[in-house]
Write a protein that holds these residues in place. Structure first.
Motif, short mmCIF file in Angstrom:
data_model
loop_
_atom_site.label_atom_id
_atom_site.label_comp_id
_atom_site.label_asym_id
_atom_site.label_seq_id
_atom_site.Cartn_x
_atom_site.Cartn_y
_atom_site.Cartn_z
N ARG A 74 -19.89 -32.87 42.87
CA ARG A 74 -19.23 -32.06 43.89
C ARG A 74 -19.40 -30.58 43.59
NH1 ARG A 74 -13.28 -32.54 46.76
NH2 ARG A 74 -13.54 -30.69 48.04
N GLU B 225 -21.17 -27.85 46.03
CA GLU B 225 -20.52 -26.60 46.42
C GLU B 225 -21.41 -25.40 46.13
OE1 GLU B 225 -16.87 -26.76 44.27
OE2 GLU B 225 -15.83 -27.98 45.79
N ARG C 106 -23.15 -28.97 54.64
CA ARG C 106 -22.43 -30.25 54.70
C ARG C 106 -23.10 -31.20 55.68
NH1 ARG C 106 -16.42 -28.92 52.92
NH2 ARG C 106 -16.72 -26.78 52.26
N ARG D 160 -16.68 -33.49 50.38
CA ARG D 160 -16.93 -32.28 51.16
C ARG D 160 -17.06 -32.60 52.65
NH1 ARG D 160 -19.19 -27.71 49.57
NH2 ARG D 160 -21.06 -27.98 50.85
#
Length: 557
Positions: A160, A164, A93, A283
């Motif tokens: 997204r 992930e 992240r 995120r």
């Protein structure tokens, strides 16, 4: 501002070209119109270059700010959050997710603003030149634009998912690298390579799904643009032939069409990038939404001044646990009604079978987890009425694994006491028996310890961690299995060090080796998360069956 000025300069160019064409047709003076056109062209180029530089600089600034904010939040999260999350995913992240924000949050948004001004200006100019050609243009463009926007919306969800999967892959790599020696020794290298490769494969598939959808956007907008251009040429040629408009008007309209096409493509691309970045932004925001530990203020209103530390022999203990309960997140109770006190200047040992809750107690004293019941008092004051930063400044904590930070021995020693003079560093190294380790290298205190202290032995890492805590001169020193990795000689040396340290501070020690703590002022025996006995070594050998069993197994009876 530069974007708006650039748009105005671009909008002026077709009008200037139209005037130059009219001047050629009428035989008028060309130099003023051409000179003006050249000046506008050069000004637009200079402004565009300045705009792009500022955009990229701002983009890097946004990424920097986001990374600093994320790093600050990650390092201040409650310890329970680290238990629930994978380190590699948190690292991704800060790295890959924030990188995606560069084009999205800055260039994309700002370019859309300038592009909208340019596009609206082009549409107004096109309407003034010829309304029928404008209708033809809008009919051709709208179909392709609607298709491109519909495809771009789906990009956000897929993006997204892709991020992930990248986070899961980073976590797999971090897991493998952190235990690479164990993996090699277990002959599991090929299996771990397959595991990491499987994570990479999933990230690849997710990325391909995003790319497949993004690939639909360019052709859809391209078809719309080409269709509009061909339609304008056909209809515009007919209107010129019929005398409805002049050739200079058609040229100006086509130039305005080009000005419309450029921002239209930018808006579609920026919208797609925005959807991609919003997946990454979600995120990032997931971490920023987590509540950090509050080190500077008490968790609830109360006394914020430091209570007076009791001296040895004072009736108020330095540390007191009153009916402490602690549950795992699933509701399983680990500690049941634990009560005992640690007077100032004394040594208290926690002993008992594995899983009795000894290390958990130290974590609760450090404030890593909230209590499920009961209270912990520091110098007579409930710890919930005191800032965590104040409490931790008064405590030293050496974990069971004795983590050592990558860097030098000096950097590790100065972690908790950065202003310590060098003679004190050498003295504490001698106290814990690490002077020979430093003497092995000409670098002295600046010798590297490797990632996670890999260049030191287990016992050396443990002693370095203890030395680091002693330098902070805490009022209470928490030690979790301090002699687990020490040989008999160094265990004796460390016991002497701890005996000296206990003269001006309290010690709370978790130990499986009873020889380390048999001379403690009091020993607290835990079993099944409960206190079953408290006393000295000799008293417990006589009165407590569990302690007597442990002492007999270690040949201390």
């Amino acid at each position: 501002m530069l974007s708006l000025v650039s748009a105005a300069a671009a909008l002026a160019q077709p009008l200037l070209v139209s005037r130059v064409v009219d001047a050629v047709g009428s035989g008028g003076a060309l130099l003023p119109g051409v000179a003006t056109l050249v000046v506008v062209l050069v000004a637009a180029a200079v402004l565009g270059a300045g705009q792009q530089y500022l955009l990229q600089r701002t983009a890097e600034g946004v990424v920097l700010t986001t990374r600093r904010t994320l790093a600050d939040r990650l390092l201040r999260l409650p310890v329970a959050e680290y238990d629930r999350r994978r380190t590699g995913d948190l690292m991704s992240r800060v790295g890959s997710d924030t990188t995606l924000l560069r084009a999205t949050v800055t260039s994309g948004v700002v370019e859309v603003g300038g592009s909208l001004v340019l596009g609206i200006g082009a549409l107004i100019a096109m309407a003034l030149v010829d309304g029928w050609l404008l209708l033809v243009t809008l009919a051709s463009v709208s179909i392709g634009v609607a298709t491109a926007i519909a495809a771009a919306r789906r990009v956000r969800v897929l993006s997204r998912q892709a991020q992930e999967q990248v986070g899961a892959m980073s976590a797999s790599v971090e897991r493998a690298l952190s235990a690479v020696r164990t993996i090699r020794a277990s002959g599991a290298t090929a299996r771990e390579v397959d595991t990491v490769g499987g994570s990479a494969e999933k990230a690849f598939r997710a990325g391909v799904a995003v790319a497949r959808l993004q690939a639909l956007v360019a052709p859809a907008s391209g078809i719309a643009i080409q269709g509009a251009f061909l339609a304008v040429l056909g209809v515009g040629g007919y209107r010129v032939a019929s005398g409805a408009i002049g050739i200079s008007d058609l040229i100006a309209f086509i130039l305005y069409l080009f000005l419309l096409i450029q921002p239209l493509g930018q808006v579609i691309r920026a919208y797609t990038e925005l959807q991609t970045g919003l997946g990454a932004l979600a995120r990032v925001q997931e971490v920023l939404a987590l509540t950090p530990e509050d080190d500077d203020r008490p968790a609830r209103p109360g006394t914020t001044t430091a209570p007076r530390l009791p001296a040895s022999g004072d009736p108020v203990p330095l540390l007191e646990l009153r009916g402490v309960d602690f549950d795992y997140p699933d509701g399983t109770r680990v500690l049941h009604d634990v009560s005992f006190s640690v007077p100032a200047g004394t040594r208290t040992a926690l002993v008992g079978p594995s899983g009795a809750g000894k290390s958990t107690l130290l974590a609760l004293v450090e404030g890593f987890y909230p209590l499920s019941g009961g209270s912990i008092r520091w110098a007579g004051t409930d710890v919930l009425d005191l800032p965590r930063s104040l409490l931790r400044a008064r405590m030293g904590y050496v974990e069971q694994e004795a983590p050592v930070l990558a860097g030098t021995i000096r950097e590790n020693l100065l972690l908790a006491a950065p202003e310590t003079p060098e003679p004190a560093l050498w003295q504490v190294l001698e106290d814990v028996g690490l002077t020979p380790v430093v003497a092995r290298s000409d670098l002295g205190l600046d010798v590297l310890v490797g990632d996670d202290g890999v260049l030191l032995s287990g016992g050396e890492r443990q002693r370095l961690a203890i030395a680091r805590s002693l330098l902070a001169r805490p009022a209470l020193l928490l030690l979790d299995e301090p002699t687990a990795s020490l040989d008999a000689r160094n265990e004796t040396l460390l016991r002497q060090t701890l005996a000296t340290a206990a003269q001006d501070r309290a010690l709370l020690v978790v130990a499986h080796r009873l020889s380390t703590v048999r001379d403690s002022d009091q020993i607290v025996v835990l079993e099944g998360g409960r206190v079953v006995a408290v006393g000295t070594h000799d008293e417990l050998v006589e009165t407590d069956p569990l302690y007597r069993e442990l002492a007999t197994a270690q040949l201390l009876v």
